[in-house]
Design a protein around this motif. Sequence first.
Motif, PDB file in Angstrom:
ATOM      1  N   MET A 204       0.831  -1.207   0.000  1.00  0.00           N
ATOM      2  CA  MET A 204       0.000   0.000   0.000  1.00  0.00           C
ATOM      3  C   MET A 204       0.868   1.260   0.000  1.00  0.00           C
ATOM      4  O   MET A 204       0.560   2.240  -0.683  1.00  0.00           O
ATOM      5  CB  MET A 204      -0.928  -0.003   1.218  1.00  0.00           C
TER       6      MET A 204
ATOM      7  N   ALA B 215     -10.146  -1.120   1.445  1.00  0.00           N
ATOM      8  CA  ALA B 215      -9.068  -0.811   2.374  1.00  0.00           C
ATOM      9  C   ALA B 215      -8.964  -1.963   3.371  1.00  0.00           C
ATOM     10  O   ALA B 215      -9.892  -2.196   4.148  1.00  0.00           O
ATOM     11  CB  ALA B 215      -9.342   0.495   3.112  1.00  0.00           C
TER      12      ALA B 215
ATOM     13  N   LEU C 187      -7.294  -5.832  -0.625  1.00  0.00           N
ATOM     14  CA  LEU C 187      -6.644  -4.750  -1.358  1.00  0.00           C
ATOM     15  C   LEU C 187      -6.892  -4.890  -2.862  1.00  0.00           C
ATOM     16  O   LEU C 187      -7.214  -3.904  -3.542  1.00  0.00           O
ATOM     17  CB  LEU C 187      -5.146  -4.759  -1.059  1.00  0.00           C
TER      18      LEU C 187
ATOM     19  N   HIS D 195      -1.636   4.063  -1.814  1.00  0.00           N
ATOM     20  CA  HIS D 195      -3.038   3.785  -1.487  1.00  0.00           C
ATOM     21  C   HIS D 195      -3.601   4.704  -0.393  1.00  0.00           C
ATOM     22  O   HIS D 195      -4.722   4.481   0.063  1.00  0.00           O
ATOM     23  CB  HIS D 195      -3.193   2.325  -1.048  1.00  0.00           C
TER      24      HIS D 195
ATOM     25  N   ASP E 252       2.472   1.666  -3.496  1.00  0.00           N
ATOM     26  CA  ASP E 252       1.555   1.938  -4.602  1.00  0.00           C
ATOM     27  C   ASP E 252       0.686   3.172  -4.385  1.00  0.00           C
ATOM     28  O   ASP E 252      -0.193   3.467  -5.197  1.00  0.00           O
ATOM     29  CB  ASP E 252       0.658   0.718  -4.846  1.00  0.00           C
TER      30      ASP E 252
END
Length: 498
Positions: free
Chosen positions: A32, A308, A303, A37, A35
């Motif tokens: 996360m 989330a 994910l 997130h 990337d």
Amino acid sequence: MSKDLSAESSQPRERTRYRRKVQRCLDTLGRMLADGHFSFPRRQIGLEVELNLADEKMRPSMSNAMVLKALGNPFFTTELSQHNLELNVPPRPLAGDSLLHLEQDLLAYLGEAGDKAGEFGVQLAMIGILPTLAPSDFDQKWITNNPRYNLLNDRILAARGERTVISLDGAALPGCKPERLRAYAESILPEAACTSIQLHLQLAPEEFAAHWNAAQCLAGVQVAVGANSPFLLGKALWHETRIPLFLQATDTRPVELKNQGVRPRVWFGERWITSIFDLFEENVRYFPGLLSETDAEDPVEALESGQAPKLSELRLHNGTVWRWNRPVYDVVDGEPHLRVENRVLPTGPTVVDMMANAALFYGAQRALAVAERPLWTRMSFQAAEENLYAGARNGFDAQLYWPEIGWIPPDELVLRVLLPLARDGLRAADVTEEVIDRHLGVIERRCVTRRNGAWWQRETVALAQRHGADRDTALAVMLSRYLELARTEQPVHTWPIE
């Protein structure tokens, strides 16, 4: 820890499964972060306040269930001991006059709780350690009736394999010799003696490392200036006795593991970081699970499906490693976010004192985090840790290390360096001048007078003893007067010694 736990969570098979899930959660968090997130629409702050309950004789009142039921307010909850409550204030932006509204909200919440408690002859005590606690108050029967608390108690004692040992040497009261405490407990309830105010700040992932490093740099001066926990079990000990007491109360290490250098679960850390991932990874690598509860979610699948992930096992594990500045992952309204949780400050003495402590922290942290040349590039991590213990032990009498200055007392450090930084940091966060002047003005006068809650408690007890009172009487008289003055909402540096 935010949910009840089953007894099965301590079984070997469940612990193995839990370890695998924690690692999978950690891998998911790393993905996360890599990337992108995490969204970060605005800077939010939050606050938790832990409270004591005292009866008419100034002894701890084991009545939290009764008070909570009468109160019926979802922002209040239980804590480890039956003489504790916790208030969780809804998050809000830092900017504008939000800190002033937070102060007003705290007064309203605490006033309502105080009125309900008063119906049972009980008072709220905003103080780092209730000075009238006795060894009998650490009996396991006083643990709040919640499976997670009893399981946590059992797991810590089982890991250590022996009784809780409290061993402290104190900073002498005026005109007296230093005192020593050697005590044992058959539970982890000495932890419940430590009540704190916990400051949360929501951050973007790329901001986290600098803000956490800055918070570590500030920990020593925070406890020195805000100390409010000088007594435990009848002894005058550190100005902020919470710091060593919390470490010893939750220590899972027998002497042999301490001698091997095994890390304690109450931990300052050991290095500056470059990412929040560093902290979660250390927690997983160094600390075995205490509460091995798992849920059905596969974080990777969550994910990849666009949700989330809750990362429940990683969050549970993170909640049993008590860093003084803790990383937090949370999900609110389906959106994941990251927070730093500052845990070094005691509760009290008044709401305005706590808000002043918060303003100093948020402002100085912001200024240090965005400085062109980071402070932690000029300061060893060990120096920051030593500052924490020096400030906790000696309060305003401490000598703290600061780059390009050397050794300096905390009041001078705040007046010369940190107050200007805090003003700059709060202005950069768009906090109004009215709020800055109000709250940082309290810190300025506290440092000019060199009077905080610990100073007032120690001087008041010393005076009572010079007038012939024994220690137990002096502590009860002091606490009664403390509660009277706290209700005036005048900051502690203005309190008289009578």
